[in-house]
Design a protein around this motif. Sequence first.
Motif, mmCIF file in Angstrom:
data_model
loop_
_atom_site.group_PDB
_atom_site.id
_atom_site.type_symbol
_atom_site.label_atom_id
_atom_site.label_comp_id
_atom_site.label_asym_id
_atom_site.label_seq_id
_atom_site.Cartn_x
_atom_site.Cartn_y
_atom_site.Cartn_z
ATOM 1 N N TYR A 64 43.529 96.506 44.840
ATOM 2 C CA TYR A 64 44.619 97.085 45.624
ATOM 3 C C TYR A 64 44.233 98.462 46.141
ATOM 4 O O TYR A 64 43.358 99.131 45.590
ATOM 5 N N ASP A 65 44.908 98.884 47.204
ATOM 6 C CA ASP A 65 44.555 100.129 47.890
ATOM 7 C C ASP A 65 44.589 101.358 46.990
ATOM 8 O O ASP A 65 43.880 102.319 47.246
ATOM 9 N N ASP A 66 45.401 101.331 45.930
ATOM 10 C CA ASP A 66 45.469 102.485 45.032
ATOM 11 C C ASP A 66 44.463 102.388 43.886
ATOM 12 O O ASP A 66 44.496 103.195 42.956
ATOM 13 N N GLY A 67 43.578 101.386 43.933
ATOM 14 C CA GLY A 67 42.541 101.244 42.917
ATOM 15 C C GLY A 67 42.914 100.361 41.741
ATOM 16 O O GLY A 67 42.104 100.155 40.835
ATOM 17 N N THR A 68 44.113 99.805 41.745
ATOM 18 C CA THR A 68 44.544 98.936 40.646
ATOM 19 C C THR A 68 43.825 97.591 40.716
ATOM 20 O O THR A 68 43.606 97.045 41.795
ATOM 21 N N ASP A 69 43.449 97.072 39.552
ATOM 22 C CA ASP A 69 42.807 95.762 39.479
ATOM 23 C C ASP A 69 43.816 94.657 39.770
ATOM 24 O O ASP A 69 45.022 94.819 39.547
ATOM 25 N N ALA A 70 43.295 93.516 40.206
ATOM 26 C CA ALA A 70 44.107 92.315 40.387
ATOM 27 C C ALA A 70 43.648 91.269 39.384
ATOM 28 O O ALA A 70 42.451 91.037 39.228
ATOM 29 N N ILE A 71 44.602 90.661 38.721
ATOM 30 C CA ILE A 71 44.322 89.528 37.852
ATOM 31 C C ILE A 71 44.441 88.274 38.715
ATOM 32 O O ILE A 71 45.465 88.061 39.375
ATOM 33 N N MET A 72 43.390 87.471 38.723
ATOM 34 C CA MET A 72 43.402 86.219 39.477
ATOM 35 C C MET A 72 43.948 85.131 38.561
ATOM 36 O O MET A 72 43.550 85.032 37.395
ATOM 37 N N MET A 73 44.859 84.327 39.100
ATOM 38 C CA MET A 73 45.484 83.267 38.313
ATOM 39 C C MET A 73 45.473 81.969 39.104
ATOM 40 O O MET A 73 45.422 81.982 40.336
ATOM 41 N N MET A 74 45.519 80.851 38.359
ATOM 42 C CA MET A 74 45.505 79.541 38.984
ATOM 43 C C MET A 74 46.412 78.602 38.205
ATOM 44 O O MET A 74 46.535 78.701 36.991
ATOM 45 N N LYS A 75 47.039 77.688 38.940
ATOM 46 C CA LYS A 75 47.853 76.646 38.327
ATOM 47 C C LYS A 75 47.405 75.310 38.908
ATOM 48 O O LYS A 75 47.367 75.155 40.132
ATOM 49 N N LYS A 76 47.053 74.383 38.035
ATOM 50 C CA LYS A 76 46.782 73.024 38.488
ATOM 51 C C LYS A 76 48.122 72.348 38.706
ATOM 52 O O LYS A 76 49.022 72.453 37.889
ATOM 53 N N MET A 77 48.250 71.664 39.831
ATOM 54 C CA MET A 77 49.542 71.129 40.215
ATOM 55 C C MET A 77 49.744 69.710 39.697
ATOM 56 O O MET A 77 49.514 68.736 40.384
ATOM 57 N N ASP A 78 50.245 69.656 38.466
ATOM 58 C CA ASP A 78 50.622 68.379 37.899
ATOM 59 C C ASP A 78 52.130 68.360 37.680
ATOM 60 O O ASP A 78 52.652 67.621 36.873
ATOM 61 N N TYR A 112 54.526 84.363 36.027
ATOM 62 C CA TYR A 112 53.521 83.391 36.461
ATOM 63 C C TYR A 112 53.048 82.530 35.291
ATOM 64 O O TYR A 112 52.892 81.320 35.425
ATOM 65 N N GLU A 113 52.832 83.145 34.134
ATOM 66 C CA GLU A 113 52.405 82.387 32.950
ATOM 67 C C GLU A 113 53.478 81.376 32.544
ATOM 68 O O GLU A 113 53.165 80.255 32.141
ATOM 69 N N ARG A 114 54.746 81.756 32.661
ATOM 70 C CA ARG A 114 55.848 80.853 32.339
ATOM 71 C C ARG A 114 55.807 79.602 33.218
ATOM 72 O O ARG A 114 56.200 78.512 32.798
ATOM 73 N N PHE A 115 55.315 79.740 34.436
ATOM 74 C CA PHE A 115 55.219 78.618 35.365
ATOM 75 C C PHE A 115 53.897 77.863 35.231
ATOM 76 O O PHE A 115 53.607 76.981 36.025
ATOM 77 N N GLY A 116 53.083 78.240 34.243
ATOM 78 C CA GLY A 116 51.852 77.505 34.000
ATOM 79 C C GLY A 116 50.602 78.064 34.644
ATOM 80 O O GLY A 116 49.553 77.415 34.625
ATOM 81 N N PHE A 117 50.673 79.254 35.225
ATOM 82 C CA PHE A 117 49.473 79.875 35.777
ATOM 83 C C PHE A 117 48.618 80.411 34.635
ATOM 84 O O PHE A 117 49.134 80.920 33.638
ATOM 85 N N GLU A 118 47.301 80.293 34.795
ATOM 86 C CA GLU A 118 46.346 80.798 33.807
ATOM 87 C C GLU A 118 45.443 81.827 34.463
ATOM 88 O O GLU A 118 45.081 81.695 35.640
ATOM 89 N N ARG A 119 45.055 82.826 33.696
ATOM 90 C CA ARG A 119 44.139 83.863 34.186
ATOM 91 C C ARG A 119 42.755 83.258 34.348
ATOM 92 O O ARG A 119 42.253 82.614 33.435
ATOM 93 N N ILE A 120 42.155 83.494 35.519
ATOM 94 C CA ILE A 120 40.819 82.943 35.770
ATOM 95 C C ILE A 120 39.808 84.016 36.147
ATOM 96 O O ILE A 120 38.629 83.719 36.292
ATOM 97 N N GLY A 121 40.255 85.249 36.321
ATOM 98 C CA GLY A 121 39.310 86.297 36.678
ATOM 99 C C GLY A 121 40.008 87.607 36.953
ATOM 100 O O GLY A 121 41.231 87.729 36.843
ATOM 101 N N LEU A 122 39.187 88.595 37.296
ATOM 102 C CA LEU A 122 39.682 89.939 37.588
ATOM 103 C C LEU A 122 38.979 90.452 38.831
ATOM 104 O O LEU A 122 37.756 90.315 38.961
ATOM 105 N N ARG A 123 39.734 91.022 39.746
ATOM 106 C CA ARG A 123 39.155 91.687 40.922
ATOM 107 C C ARG A 123 39.359 93.176 40.724
ATOM 108 O O ARG A 123 40.484 93.669 40.802
#
Length: 154
Positions: free
Chosen positions: A136-150, A121-132
């Motif tokens: 996930y059902d097993d208790g694992t955190d999710a890293i939230m990412m966003m890509k501005k579409m230019d 995802y980082e290779r495609f230009g996504f950046e980390r914007i937060g953490l949830r």
Amino acid sequence: MTPATLRQMTEADLPAVVAIERATFPFDAWSEGMLRGELADQPRTRHYIVAVLDDEVVGYAGLAAAGDQADVQTIAVSAHRQRSGIGGAMLRALLEEAVRRGATAVFLEVRADNPPAQTMYERFGFERIGLRREYYDDGTDAIMMMKKMDGVES
């Protein structure tokens, strides 16, 4: 580039997709009914594709799009076909669809314990914007990412 062919997912693909889903996400796999519901919203707000290699569905990916925002719903590749460029090819196709639909930003969540996916995802230009936390059902955190579409890189 992957030799896999990408095409729109249909209900006929669901048995293969469900098998990949359960193998890839054993703790929080989507049910066949959930996937069927996603397909029911094609093409209005959803865009799902499969990757086919030697007449076998080896991956799938989905996008939700509304207004100027899109979300990568899922990307999965069969274990024996991972690290062959299929995931990147599907992500590129989803990003192209997001641009076609007028999205100015694309969001996703990725498992905190999945560094290969984060790197892609980082290779495609996504950046980390937060953490949830414990997303996930097993208790694992999710890293939230966003890509501005230019544009679609990588």
